[in-house]
Design an enzyme around this catalytic site. Sequence first.
Site, PDB file in Angstrom:
ATOM      1  N   ARG A  50     -12.472   1.049   8.489  1.00  0.00           N
ATOM      2  CA  ARG A  50     -12.244   0.673   7.084  1.00  0.00           C
ATOM      3  C   ARG A  50     -12.897   0.505   6.182  1.00  0.00           C
ATOM      4  O   ARG A  50     -12.288  -0.310   4.707  1.00  0.00           O
ATOM      5  CB  ARG A  50     -12.270  -1.489   7.443  1.00  0.00           C
ATOM      6  CG  ARG A  50     -11.453  -1.686   8.059  1.00  0.00           C
ATOM      7  CD  ARG A  50     -12.108  -2.843   8.980  1.00  0.00           C
ATOM      8  NE  ARG A  50     -10.949  -3.645   9.423  1.00  0.00           N
ATOM      9  CZ  ARG A  50     -11.114  -4.742  10.666  1.00  0.00           C
ATOM     10  NH1 ARG A  50     -12.170  -5.591  10.746  1.00  0.00           N
ATOM     11  NH2 ARG A  50      -9.211  -6.007  11.117  1.00  0.00           N
TER      12      ARG A  50
ATOM     13  N   LYS B 209      -2.125 -10.439  25.954  1.00  0.00           N
ATOM     14  CA  LYS B 209      -0.881 -12.314  25.932  1.00  0.00           C
ATOM     15  C   LYS B 209       0.352 -13.055  24.960  1.00  0.00           C
ATOM     16  O   LYS B 209       0.289 -12.345  23.857  1.00  0.00           O
ATOM     17  CB  LYS B 209      -2.378 -12.898  25.769  1.00  0.00           C
ATOM     18  CG  LYS B 209      -3.559 -13.262  25.888  1.00  0.00           C
ATOM     19  CD  LYS B 209      -4.585 -14.175  25.377  1.00  0.00           C
ATOM     20  CE  LYS B 209      -5.951 -14.412  26.307  1.00  0.00           C
ATOM     21  NZ  LYS B 209      -6.416 -15.421  25.390  1.00  0.00           N
TER      22      LYS B 209
ATOM     23  N   GLY C 185      -5.738  -3.475  15.994  1.00  0.00           N
ATOM     24  CA  GLY C 185      -6.980  -2.747  16.535  1.00  0.00           C
ATOM     25  C   GLY C 185      -6.999  -2.704  17.757  1.00  0.00           C
ATOM     26  O   GLY C 185      -7.042  -1.007  17.611  1.00  0.00           O
TER      27      GLY C 185
ATOM     28  N   GLY D  35      -5.335  -9.766  13.199  1.00  0.00           N
ATOM     29  CA  GLY D  35      -4.778 -10.931  13.132  1.00  0.00           C
ATOM     30  C   GLY D  35      -3.588 -10.715  11.767  1.00  0.00           C
ATOM     31  O   GLY D  35      -2.479 -11.830  11.464  1.00  0.00           O
TER      32      GLY D  35
HETATM   33  C1  3PG Z   1     -10.792  -8.365  12.524  1.00  0.00           C
HETATM   34  O1  3PG Z   1     -11.641  -7.568  12.502  1.00  0.00           O
HETATM   35  O2  3PG Z   1     -10.232  -9.200  12.827  1.00  0.00           O
HETATM   36  C2  3PG Z   1     -11.218  -9.182  10.913  1.00  0.00           C
HETATM   37  O3  3PG Z   1     -11.689  -8.394  10.519  1.00  0.00           O
HETATM   38  C3  3PG Z   1     -11.608 -10.117  10.635  1.00  0.00           C
HETATM   39  O4  3PG Z   1     -12.391 -10.764  11.690  1.00  0.00           O
HETATM   40  P1  3PG Z   1     -12.478 -11.775  12.458  1.00  0.00           P
HETATM   41  O5  3PG Z   1     -11.664 -12.278  13.528  1.00  0.00           O
HETATM   42  O6  3PG Z   1     -14.579 -12.145  13.419  1.00  0.00           O
HETATM   43  O7  3PG Z   1     -12.719 -13.266  11.808  1.00  0.00           O
HETATM   44 MG    MG Z   2     -10.165 -10.521  14.606  1.00  0.00          MG
END
Ligand code: 3PG
Ligand code: MG
Length: 375
Positions: free
Chosen positions: A35, A186, A334, A357
């Site tokens: 990142r 999920k 991820g 997300g």
């Molecule tokens: C992530 O790693 O999904 C993003 O950096 C957002 O982080 P968060 O889900 O804690 O908002």
């Molecule tokens: Mg997240």
Amino acid sequence: MRTLDDLEVEGKRVLVRVDFNVPLDRNQNITDDARIQAALPTLRELREKRARLLLAAHLGRPKDREPELSLRPAAERLSELLGEEVQLAPDLDHVPDGDVVMLENVRYEKGETKNDPDLAARYAALADVYVNDAFGAAHRAHASTEAVARLLPSAAGRLLEREVSTLRGILDDPERPLVAVVGGAKVTDKIGVLEAFLDRADAILIGGAMCFPFFKAQGHDIGDSLCEEEGVGPARELAGAEKIALPEDLVAGREFKADTERRELDGVDVPDGWMGLDVGADTAERYAGVIAEAGTVFWNGPMGAFELEPFAAGTRRVAEAIAAAPGTTVVGGGDSAAALAQFGLADKVDHLSTGGGASLELVEGKPLPGVEALS
Ligand code: 3PG
Ligand code: MG
């Protein structure tokens, strides 16, 4: 969406929101700096245009100023990569005057996750213009991603720009066939994505533990497999769709660990005392064949417990097929990114999203607050 091309930055102090939410080991060493690397084009471009940078980022989900969630490791890594000193501001009242400064974890600030306008105004007072390059956090309406964008001349950085155009592009105008490979634990997390692809994709290949709500709905035995109960109803509705492909064989284990008893199942009925932990070899081969024929592939979610070597084969086969696919390949999320990295294939796909997300919400067609604020 406004981009760097629309923003006057020369000689200005630019507040740049980046997603440096990187994994750290117990000693606060960064274990994957992808990142940080992904933000470099924007940061270098801004420096070449003689802007002075004030970086804002979050790390984890601190409840107060937890020192383990300091951005110091990220500031140090960025300094190495950028070849410039990066000064860390301990808080908003003590911001040094350097060319490249990074604020401490914005989630140390009370109002950050509430999108507090007063906090946003304090951020804005520190800069002349605002650039958001934090695609991974663009689905959050937080003070440093949303409210502040409305207080300063603002634009998307190059990473955010590329993420949004690539992910929107595969939905709006994909090279066909468009194949979605969807896995993970999920099904309820992925319903929006599955529905979006039911409208647009030519095939949807399902793997991971999210198979089990489907198999349960179909009356199969699932043994001790991880099965999200709330997913069974939605899975029943989706299972009938012709585009949806489910595994035909599985690999099972006694327990969720590497040194457990392992068994290759011919079908998808899991005996009592066993849990399905990977798709079987025939399934992986069939999925690989569909991927090889695709014009566009979108992958989110592993096919099984790839972090345990005896149950990694299905995810590896699919990852290899995606890496070798002649079509355009886009990977979001991820876990899929971690799987690609584990197999040494991260640089073999056309677009590896930095968002988990955020990439899912974008693919679902949901507006992302961080993106909307730049339009
Ligand atoms: C992530 O790693 O999904 C993003 O950096 C957002 O982080 P968060 O889900 O804690 O908002
Ligand atoms: Mg997240």
